[in-house]
Write an enzyme that holds these catalytic residues in place. Sequence first.
Site, mmCIF file in Angstrom:
data_model
loop_
_atom_site.group_PDB
_atom_site.id
_atom_site.type_symbol
_atom_site.label_atom_id
_atom_site.label_comp_id
_atom_site.label_asym_id
_atom_site.label_seq_id
_atom_site.Cartn_x
_atom_site.Cartn_y
_atom_site.Cartn_z
ATOM 1 N N ALA A 1 0.465 -1.368 -0.109
ATOM 2 C CA ALA A 1 -0.437 0.053 -0.075
ATOM 3 C C ALA A 1 0.993 1.052 -0.370
ATOM 4 O O ALA A 1 2.133 0.759 -0.524
ATOM 5 C CB ALA A 1 -1.013 -0.372 0.847
ATOM 6 N N SER A 2 0.445 2.500 0.728
ATOM 7 C CA SER A 2 1.212 3.534 0.753
ATOM 8 C C SER A 2 2.745 3.609 1.802
ATOM 9 O O SER A 2 3.205 4.444 1.262
ATOM 10 C CB SER A 2 0.152 4.759 0.738
ATOM 11 O OG SER A 2 -0.812 4.514 0.359
ATOM 12 N N THR A 3 3.129 2.767 2.040
ATOM 13 C CA THR A 3 4.388 3.216 2.408
ATOM 14 C C THR A 3 5.156 2.745 1.866
ATOM 15 O O THR A 3 7.062 2.652 1.933
ATOM 16 C CB THR A 3 4.666 1.396 3.438
ATOM 17 O OG1 THR A 3 4.297 -0.024 2.860
ATOM 18 C CG2 THR A 3 3.317 1.682 4.579
ATOM 19 N N LYS B 1 5.186 5.082 -0.908
ATOM 20 C CA LYS B 1 5.118 6.043 -1.827
ATOM 21 C C LYS B 1 5.935 7.141 -1.697
ATOM 22 O O LYS B 1 6.602 7.288 -2.222
ATOM 23 C CB LYS B 1 4.158 6.632 -1.678
ATOM 24 C CG LYS B 1 2.754 6.408 -2.113
ATOM 25 C CD LYS B 1 1.341 6.875 -1.679
ATOM 26 C CE LYS B 1 0.412 6.231 -1.949
ATOM 27 N NZ LYS B 1 -0.630 6.906 -1.892
#
Length: 628
Positions: A330-332, A334
């Site tokens: 997921a967004s970890t 980015k």
Amino acid sequence: MAKGRVKMRDHGAESSLFWRRALISFMGIVLLMGVLLANLYHLQVNEHQTYQTRSNDNRIKVVPIAPTRGLIYDRNGVLLAENRPIYSLEITPEQARDLEGTVDSLIALLELDPEIKERFLADVRRQRRFNPIVLVSRLTEAQVALFSINQHKFPGASIEAYLKRFYPYGATFTHVIGYVARINDRDVERLREENKLANYAATRDIGKLGVERYYEDLLHGQAGYQEVEVNNRGRVIRTLKYQPPVPGSDIYLNIDIGLQQKAQKLMADRRGAAVIMTPQDGKVLALVSSPSYDPNPFVHGISGPEYRALLNDPNRPLINRASQGIYAPASTVKPMLSVMGLNEGAFTAGTRFFGGPHFQIPNTSRKFRDWRRWGHGWMDVYRAIEISADTFYYDLAYRLGIDTLHDYMTRFGFGQFSGIDLHEEASGIMPSRGWKQARHKQPWYQGDTISVGIGQGYWTATPLQLARATAIMVDRGETVHPRLLHGIKGPDGMIPMPISKGEPILLKQDSFWDVGLAGMFRVVHGSEGTARRAFLDSPYKAGGKSGTAQVFSLAENQQYDHDNTKEHLRDNALFVAFAPYEHPEVVVSVVLENAGGGSSNAAPVARALLDLYMLPALAKNEEPSEDE
């Protein structure tokens, strides 16, 4: 009628015949004696060594002696795996006056399971009567004391002590240390292939999981032996030679018991994992998988019902989620994607981007929604990381393509084994065109790339990989392999393990790392940071990134409803963090299965772990006093 003449015997001829026969017989005897002497010479002289060896084999027996297994400590010297004596009750059948009566009396005296009698008598029939045979192992101290005061009533019965592995902290370290258990057929075959079987002739147990298995050669030691003289019935008469075994090495882990216990407490009654490591040298300070299980029953032989209960548990406690659990990152990821975009020239630190409610691939109708329904408006890369704007990374992934994403993210360790000293590890998936063709027999589509751009789609990673990728990020491209082993206890002190490094990530400008790290700082300290509430009163500066991973795909116009979604279909909560911000000393990754938002659920867990590392005084205050 005249009588016929009587022929006289020819004594000379008879004498000559006798001597001829005697000479032939004598020569035959001499010849046979020569053959006998030749054979005696061959056996006694030419074949002396061979038959001497065979004679010794019948007379001398080599008895192997098992070495003492090495101990396992944490980084502070706290004993995590020890060897404890267990007491078994043994009977020598030929010394017992009434064998069955003795067994019945002992079962009644010690309140043992009556079924052990049948097994014991079967063992007696298979073995020689002068060898001691175990009636029952693992006697309690009360049973040992009770037998000791009554031992005079049971000739031939005795208590023998053996060392068995014991894990004093139970489930806390199971997925790190693993356990030892009885050697099975698969173990024997593997040891034979590795030419190690002779060293296990007297050993009953072997490392099965975790550190116990990975460092089996260090922990086991070298078997010894004694040469004993036996009679024709196999009874030992005397000891001729004794070669003591070499004990296994004691080892120290990088694990910190305080951090491990705190992480386990925070993860209690949850499914997930937490990893804490130092970025510069890859030392794993804590590695927790929840739920866990007690390894001690496996040492003595876990029962069938107990093992089936663990195997069929829907929470899957046997899986090491920290290194084997695979989740969408997921967004970890980015911040890493931001560094990639800067290095590829997709944008600059000052580039402005308008984030609407969704992103569309040109000339298509499908909409990729942002997590905020109305979008985020204008932003730069710093704010994109801070608020975790999906549309910013949708656009980045579309412009750079899957080949570039795959190339950069594999450098961060995704889709690869981390190199940790555990056999129980999954590599996760860093998708590519070739991977999809091989796995699904389909070509790669642009829509696949968009989902990968926010750490979803086919992309999966382990909590350990997330911790390592974060360590690479905060150490500005320097790559190290996670390491559990701190050092080996040698005769002259501790022998430290060297740092294991990989190929560094080189960027066109080192300042690109600063941009990604600054964005992570704003996640926890910025006015719009997704984890600002979890770090609101933090006395130290940190950086982090939250992630919320969908477990199932939503329809285009479907909204996610946490409360009305089945528990096993709810979002996974993720968070990665590091501290202190200026000179990072530690990184943390937390994954909570089906817990919901990463910033509201995983971030507080990461904050508590960072507090324990950064604020030793706080940890000391949490310890119970002597009066409690």
